[in-house]
Design a protein around this motif. Structure first.
Motif, PDB file in Angstrom:
ATOM      1  N   VAL A   1       0.860  -1.185   0.056  1.00  0.00           N
ATOM      2  CA  VAL A   1       0.010   0.108  -0.044  1.00  0.00           C
ATOM      3  C   VAL A   1       0.815   1.170  -0.028  1.00  0.00           C
ATOM      4  O   VAL A   1       0.657   2.061  -0.743  1.00  0.00           O
ATOM      5  CB  VAL A   1      -0.996  -0.042   1.402  1.00  0.00           C
ATOM      6  CG1 VAL A   1      -1.697   1.513   1.312  1.00  0.00           C
ATOM      7  CG2 VAL A   1      -2.009  -1.132   1.069  1.00  0.00           C
ATOM      8  N   ARG A   2       2.015   1.131   0.769  1.00  0.00           N
ATOM      9  CA  ARG A   2       2.775   2.241   0.630  1.00  0.00           C
ATOM     10  C   ARG A   2       3.499   2.650  -0.453  1.00  0.00           C
ATOM     11  O   ARG A   2       3.444   3.726  -1.020  1.00  0.00           O
ATOM     12  CB  ARG A   2       3.997   2.362   1.693  1.00  0.00           C
ATOM     13  CG  ARG A   2       3.601   2.457   3.205  1.00  0.00           C
ATOM     14  CD  ARG A   2       4.902   2.375   4.101  1.00  0.00           C
ATOM     15  NE  ARG A   2       5.631   1.232   4.546  1.00  0.00           N
ATOM     16  CZ  ARG A   2       5.143   0.138   5.151  1.00  0.00           C
ATOM     17  NH1 ARG A   2       4.263   0.525   6.242  1.00  0.00           N
ATOM     18  NH2 ARG A   2       5.909  -0.999   5.157  1.00  0.00           N
ATOM     19  N   GLU A   3       3.762   1.715  -1.350  1.00  0.00           N
ATOM     20  CA  GLU A   3       4.333   1.572  -2.727  1.00  0.00           C
ATOM     21  C   GLU A   3       3.337   2.219  -3.571  1.00  0.00           C
ATOM     22  O   GLU A   3       3.662   3.056  -4.549  1.00  0.00           O
ATOM     23  CB  GLU A   3       4.805   0.405  -3.008  1.00  0.00           C
ATOM     24  CG  GLU A   3       5.317   0.451  -4.568  1.00  0.00           C
ATOM     25  CD  GLU A   3       6.596   1.371  -4.580  1.00  0.00           C
ATOM     26  OE1 GLU A   3       6.706   1.942  -5.810  1.00  0.00           O
ATOM     27  OE2 GLU A   3       7.323   1.607  -3.598  1.00  0.00           O
TER      28      GLU A   3
ATOM     29  N   SER B   1       4.240   5.561  -5.493  1.00  0.00           N
ATOM     30  CA  SER B   1       4.028   5.681  -7.029  1.00  0.00           C
ATOM     31  C   SER B   1       3.029   6.695  -7.559  1.00  0.00           C
ATOM     32  O   SER B   1       2.956   6.892  -8.739  1.00  0.00           O
ATOM     33  CB  SER B   1       4.049   4.274  -7.696  1.00  0.00           C
ATOM     34  OG  SER B   1       2.578   3.788  -7.291  1.00  0.00           O
ATOM     35  N   GLY B   2       2.082   7.060  -6.850  1.00  0.00           N
ATOM     36  CA  GLY B   2       0.884   8.134  -7.335  1.00  0.00           C
ATOM     37  C   GLY B   2      -0.395   7.358  -7.655  1.00  0.00           C
ATOM     38  O   GLY B   2      -1.209   7.962  -8.160  1.00  0.00           O
ATOM     39  N   GLY B   3      -0.193   5.864  -7.392  1.00  0.00           N
ATOM     40  CA  GLY B   3      -1.415   4.918  -7.885  1.00  0.00           C
ATOM     41  C   GLY B   3      -2.534   5.367  -6.574  1.00  0.00           C
ATOM     42  O   GLY B   3      -3.779   5.227  -7.142  1.00  0.00           O
ATOM     43  N   LEU B   4      -2.044   5.686  -5.563  1.00  0.00           N
ATOM     44  CA  LEU B   4      -2.928   6.251  -4.618  1.00  0.00           C
ATOM     45  C   LEU B   4      -2.503   7.592  -4.036  1.00  0.00           C
ATOM     46  O   LEU B   4      -1.452   7.971  -3.631  1.00  0.00           O
ATOM     47  CB  LEU B   4      -3.164   5.273  -3.403  1.00  0.00           C
ATOM     48  CG  LEU B   4      -3.802   3.991  -3.472  1.00  0.00           C
ATOM     49  CD1 LEU B   4      -3.584   3.153  -2.111  1.00  0.00           C
ATOM     50  CD2 LEU B   4      -5.373   4.213  -3.759  1.00  0.00           C
TER      51      LEU B   4
ATOM     52  N   GLY C   1      -5.859  11.618   0.306  1.00  0.00           N
ATOM     53  CA  GLY C   1      -7.161  11.789   0.314  1.00  0.00           C
ATOM     54  C   GLY C   1      -8.068  10.813  -0.254  1.00  0.00           C
ATOM     55  O   GLY C   1      -9.254  10.480  -0.356  1.00  0.00           O
ATOM     56  N   ASP C   2      -7.361   9.887  -1.044  1.00  0.00           N
ATOM     57  CA  ASP C   2      -8.233   8.609  -2.118  1.00  0.00           C
ATOM     58  C   ASP C   2      -8.321   7.451  -0.798  1.00  0.00           C
ATOM     59  O   ASP C   2      -7.691   7.634   0.183  1.00  0.00           O
ATOM     60  CB  ASP C   2      -7.013   8.151  -2.810  1.00  0.00           C
ATOM     61  CG  ASP C   2      -7.021   8.675  -4.289  1.00  0.00           C
ATOM     62  OD1 ASP C   2      -7.594   9.813  -4.319  1.00  0.00           O
ATOM     63  OD2 ASP C   2      -5.995   8.506  -4.973  1.00  0.00           O
ATOM     64  N   ALA C   3      -9.539   6.980  -1.167  1.00  0.00           N
ATOM     65  CA  ALA C   3      -9.938   5.836  -0.230  1.00  0.00           C
ATOM     66  C   ALA C   3      -8.886   4.288  -0.488  1.00  0.00           C
ATOM     67  O   ALA C   3      -8.502   4.185  -1.594  1.00  0.00           O
ATOM     68  CB  ALA C   3     -11.518   5.299  -0.597  1.00  0.00           C
TER      69      ALA C   3
ATOM     70  N   VAL D   1      -5.783   7.609   2.265  1.00  0.00           N
ATOM     71  CA  VAL D   1      -4.388   8.169   2.148  1.00  0.00           C
ATOM     72  C   VAL D   1      -4.492   9.690   3.095  1.00  0.00           C
ATOM     73  O   VAL D   1      -4.927  10.348   2.845  1.00  0.00           O
ATOM     74  CB  VAL D   1      -3.797   8.335   0.839  1.00  0.00           C
ATOM     75  CG1 VAL D   1      -2.285   8.618   0.654  1.00  0.00           C
ATOM     76  CG2 VAL D   1      -4.183   7.105   0.103  1.00  0.00           C
ATOM     77  N   ALA D   2      -3.315   9.668   3.851  1.00  0.00           N
ATOM     78  CA  ALA D   2      -3.032  10.649   4.524  1.00  0.00           C
ATOM     79  C   ALA D   2      -2.589  11.649   3.667  1.00  0.00           C
ATOM     80  O   ALA D   2      -1.979  11.350   2.692  1.00  0.00           O
ATOM     81  CB  ALA D   2      -2.108  10.512   5.671  1.00  0.00           C
ATOM     82  N   HIS D   3      -2.661  13.216   3.967  1.00  0.00           N
ATOM     83  CA  HIS D   3      -2.103  14.005   3.376  1.00  0.00           C
ATOM     84  C   HIS D   3      -0.757  14.224   3.750  1.00  0.00           C
ATOM     85  O   HIS D   3      -0.408  14.350   4.896  1.00  0.00           O
ATOM     86  CB  HIS D   3      -2.778  15.387   3.454  1.00  0.00           C
ATOM     87  CG  HIS D   3      -4.200  15.460   2.731  1.00  0.00           C
ATOM     88  ND1 HIS D   3      -4.185  15.609   1.449  1.00  0.00           N
ATOM     89  CD2 HIS D   3      -5.368  14.823   3.211  1.00  0.00           C
ATOM     90  CE1 HIS D   3      -5.718  15.321   1.070  1.00  0.00           C
ATOM     91  NE2 HIS D   3      -6.358  15.086   2.108  1.00  0.00           N
ATOM     92  N   HIS D   4       0.222  14.372   2.700  1.00  0.00           N
ATOM     93  CA  HIS D   4       1.725  14.394   3.065  1.00  0.00           C
ATOM     94  C   HIS D   4       2.038  15.970   2.914  1.00  0.00           C
ATOM     95  O   HIS D   4       1.197  16.932   2.296  1.00  0.00           O
ATOM     96  CB  HIS D   4       2.666  13.884   2.211  1.00  0.00           C
ATOM     97  CG  HIS D   4       2.257  12.415   2.341  1.00  0.00           C
ATOM     98  ND1 HIS D   4       3.028  11.705   3.084  1.00  0.00           N
ATOM     99  CD2 HIS D   4       1.494  11.573   1.701  1.00  0.00           C
ATOM    100  CE1 HIS D   4       2.703  10.376   3.004  1.00  0.00           C
ATOM    101  NE2 HIS D   4       1.650  10.049   2.236  1.00  0.00           N
TER     102      HIS D   4
END
Length: 142
Positions: A29-31, A35-38, A41-43, A84-87
């Motif tokens: 999930v981190r990857e 990579s921008g796949g998630l 803010g995305d679920a 996904v948390a905001h960075h």
């Protein structure tokens, strides 16, 4: 007992051996986030989806999600799911800070802000209902 991690099947030396399934899921999930796949803010994928994808139990997926939340990669929205948390540098997920999520206090503040925004929306919805009832009195008898 130094250098021991309690895992799925008991104890193992820290840093040794094959990663446990929940660690593999969390890293996958981190990857996807790196990579921008998630995007922030995305679920995140649901528990059922991750269970099927990795052939894992619900407890294993829950442990992975807990790890992601503790490390600041994900936040929960009660009744909505995990996101996904905001960075701090959301537009720079490929940069040198790509593995550094928003952690600790900042992640908790973000989670509280999200919960507050949701509560404010619920209050606004309730106020609207009250105004309709007071103006028309239509559903008062139910």
């Amino acid at each position: 007992m130094t250098g021991v991690v309690v895992g799925r099947r008991g104890r193992r030396p820290a840093g040794g051996g094959v990663p446990l399934t929940f660690e593999v899921i969390a890293e996958a999930v981190r990857e996807r986030i790196r990579s921008g796949g998630l995007r922030p803010g995305d679920a995140l994928p649901t528990q059922a989806v991750l269970m099927r994808e990795f052939g894992a139990s619900s407890l294993t997926v829950q442990k992975a999600m807990t790890l992601l939340k503790q490390d600041g990669w994900a936040v929960s929205r009660p009744g909505k799911g995990a996101f996904v948390a905001h960075h701090d540098h959301a537009d720079d997920l490929d940069g040198p800070d790509a593995t550094a999520p928003l952690c600790g206090t900042a992640a908790r503040v973000e989670a509280l802000e999200l919960a507050l925004a949701e509560a404010a929306q619920q209050i606004a919805d309730l106020r609207g209902r009250v105004e309709v009832l007071e103006a028309g009195g239509g559903e008062r008898g139910r």
